[in-house]
Design a protein around this motif. Sequence first.
Motif, short mmCIF file in Angstrom:
data_model
loop_
_atom_site.label_atom_id
_atom_site.label_comp_id
_atom_site.label_asym_id
_atom_site.label_seq_id
_atom_site.Cartn_x
_atom_site.Cartn_y
_atom_site.Cartn_z
N ARG A 194 -4.07 -2.49 -0.98
CA ARG A 194 -3.51 -3.65 -0.28
C ARG A 194 -3.97 -3.69 1.18
O ARG A 194 -4.24 -4.76 1.73
CB ARG A 194 -1.99 -3.64 -0.36
N ASP A 195 -4.06 -2.53 1.82
CA ASP A 195 -4.54 -2.50 3.21
C ASP A 195 -5.98 -2.99 3.30
O ASP A 195 -6.35 -3.75 4.19
CB ASP A 195 -4.43 -1.08 3.78
N LEU A 196 -6.81 -2.53 2.36
CA LEU A 196 -8.21 -2.95 2.35
C LEU A 196 -8.35 -4.44 2.07
O LEU A 196 -9.13 -5.15 2.70
CB LEU A 196 -9.00 -2.15 1.31
N ALA A 197 -7.57 -4.93 1.08
CA ALA A 197 -7.65 -6.34 0.70
C ALA A 197 -7.22 -7.25 1.85
O ALA A 197 -7.75 -8.35 2.02
CB ALA A 197 -6.79 -6.60 -0.53
N ALA A 198 -6.27 -6.79 2.65
CA ALA A 198 -5.76 -7.61 3.75
C ALA A 198 -6.49 -7.35 5.06
O ALA A 198 -6.20 -8.01 6.07
CB ALA A 198 -4.26 -7.36 3.93
N GLY A 199 -7.40 -6.39 5.06
CA GLY A 199 -8.11 -6.07 6.28
C GLY A 199 -7.23 -5.43 7.33
O GLY A 199 -7.48 -5.56 8.53
N SER A 257 -5.23 1.30 7.97
CA SER A 257 -4.70 2.18 6.94
C SER A 257 -3.28 2.62 7.28
O SER A 257 -2.98 2.99 8.42
CB SER A 257 -5.60 3.42 6.83
N GLY A 258 -2.41 2.55 6.29
CA GLY A 258 -1.02 2.94 6.49
C GLY A 258 -0.09 1.77 6.75
O GLY A 258 1.14 1.95 6.79
N SER A 259 -0.61 0.56 6.89
CA SER A 259 0.23 -0.61 7.17
C SER A 259 1.21 -0.90 6.05
O SER A 259 2.39 -1.18 6.27
CB SER A 259 -0.64 -1.85 7.43
N THR A 260 0.72 -0.83 4.80
CA THR A 260 1.61 -1.10 3.65
C THR A 260 2.69 -0.03 3.55
O THR A 260 3.84 -0.33 3.22
CB THR A 260 0.79 -1.16 2.36
N ALA A 261 2.34 1.22 3.83
CA ALA A 261 3.33 2.31 3.79
C ALA A 261 4.44 2.06 4.79
O ALA A 261 5.62 2.32 4.52
CB ALA A 261 2.64 3.65 4.07
N ILE A 262 4.08 1.52 5.96
CA ILE A 262 5.08 1.21 6.98
C ILE A 262 6.02 0.11 6.50
O ILE A 262 7.23 0.15 6.71
CB ILE A 262 4.39 0.80 8.30
N ASP A 307 1.26 9.08 -6.52
CA ASP A 307 -0.19 8.85 -6.53
C ASP A 307 -0.50 7.37 -6.69
O ASP A 307 -1.38 6.82 -6.01
CB ASP A 307 -0.84 9.65 -7.67
N GLU A 308 0.21 6.70 -7.62
CA GLU A 308 -0.03 5.28 -7.86
C GLU A 308 0.36 4.44 -6.64
O GLU A 308 -0.31 3.46 -6.31
CB GLU A 308 0.75 4.83 -9.10
N ARG A 309 1.45 4.84 -5.98
CA ARG A 309 1.86 4.08 -4.80
C ARG A 309 0.86 4.25 -3.66
O ARG A 309 0.54 3.28 -2.95
CB ARG A 309 3.27 4.50 -4.34
N ARG A 310 0.34 5.47 -3.47
CA ARG A 310 -0.66 5.68 -2.43
C ARG A 310 -1.91 4.84 -2.70
O ARG A 310 -2.49 4.25 -1.78
CB ARG A 310 -1.01 7.17 -2.33
N ALA A 311 -2.33 4.79 -3.98
CA ALA A 311 -3.50 3.99 -4.34
C ALA A 311 -3.24 2.51 -4.08
O ALA A 311 -4.12 1.78 -3.59
CB ALA A 311 -3.86 4.21 -5.81
N MET A 312 -2.04 2.04 -4.40
CA MET A 312 -1.67 0.64 -4.16
C MET A 312 -1.67 0.34 -2.66
O MET A 312 -2.14 -0.72 -2.23
CB MET A 312 -0.30 0.35 -4.77
N GLU A 313 -1.15 1.27 -1.85
CA GLU A 313 -1.11 1.06 -0.40
C GLU A 313 -2.52 0.91 0.17
O GLU A 313 -2.79 0.02 0.99
CB GLU A 313 -0.39 2.23 0.27
N ILE A 314 -3.43 1.78 -0.27
CA ILE A 314 -4.80 1.73 0.21
C ILE A 314 -5.46 0.42 -0.21
O ILE A 314 -6.13 -0.26 0.58
CB ILE A 314 -5.61 2.93 -0.32
#
Length: 270
Positions: A189-194, A197-202, A180-187
């Motif tokens: 970071r994706d938002l902060a970097a513009g 969605s899913g880029s950080t997970a990749i 759950d924490e990793r999914r929240a972090m991924e979202i």
Amino acid sequence: MSERPKEDVIDRVRRLLAKTEENGCTRAEAESAFRMASRIMAEHNIAMAEVEARDGRPDDISWLEDDVIDTGRWSLEMNLAYGIVREFFFVEGFFVRRTAWAGEPARGRGEARRGQTPRKVLRFFGTATNVEAARFTFTALIDAFDRLFAEHRRASGCAASERRLFVSGVAQGFAEKMRDERRAMEIERDLAAGRASGSTAIVLASVQERTVRAYKEAHPDMKKSRTTFAAPRRSQSSLDAGYAAGRSLSLNRALGGGSAKGNAKELPDR
């Protein structure tokens, strides 16, 4: 006022991560430096691959393998803890056989002499930062399993035979909390970097793939082993209590280091 060049920020993170107990810092200083480095990386959207790269090339990563624990018999608790650190800290684990005099830590390699005993030592392979974090988390989880079950048994009066079910619940709850924490972090970071969605997970999946590939290149002849544990058949209440305890469990990561080699055997692939 212009922002600091990214390479300057990365250098600062590297200096903070170098403040380890092995390098002469106290445990409190190492933990404080690790927290600050993590905060800076989040603020500047810096990936660990960038920090660990040499000469600014993300693909040029330094790999490390290091001792974790003298295992003795491989237990259910160790198996559960290994599954968690392998998933979240991108490390590969394997065993080495060593010898030691009674009462001394295992070291060296080869056949045991008279008066010596063979030991089985767990080692982790990965980037330096991931190995350090995984080693701490692994040992902290083993301690937490013991502590949490002792607390549960005092509160509930359950039998000692409920331990395996309770510990399995702790591992399930803690792993779900980490996901759950990793999914929240991924979202975030994706938002902060513009980014999409899913880029950080990749990116995280890429780190895991590189680790597995590098591990296989370093140990091409590694043999796999399988360990199975009988499913515990006790009350659902112990599993539920363990799950709740795992969801509430928090571990403070620390840094450390060391190295050695021996005759290797791969851990069960989860």
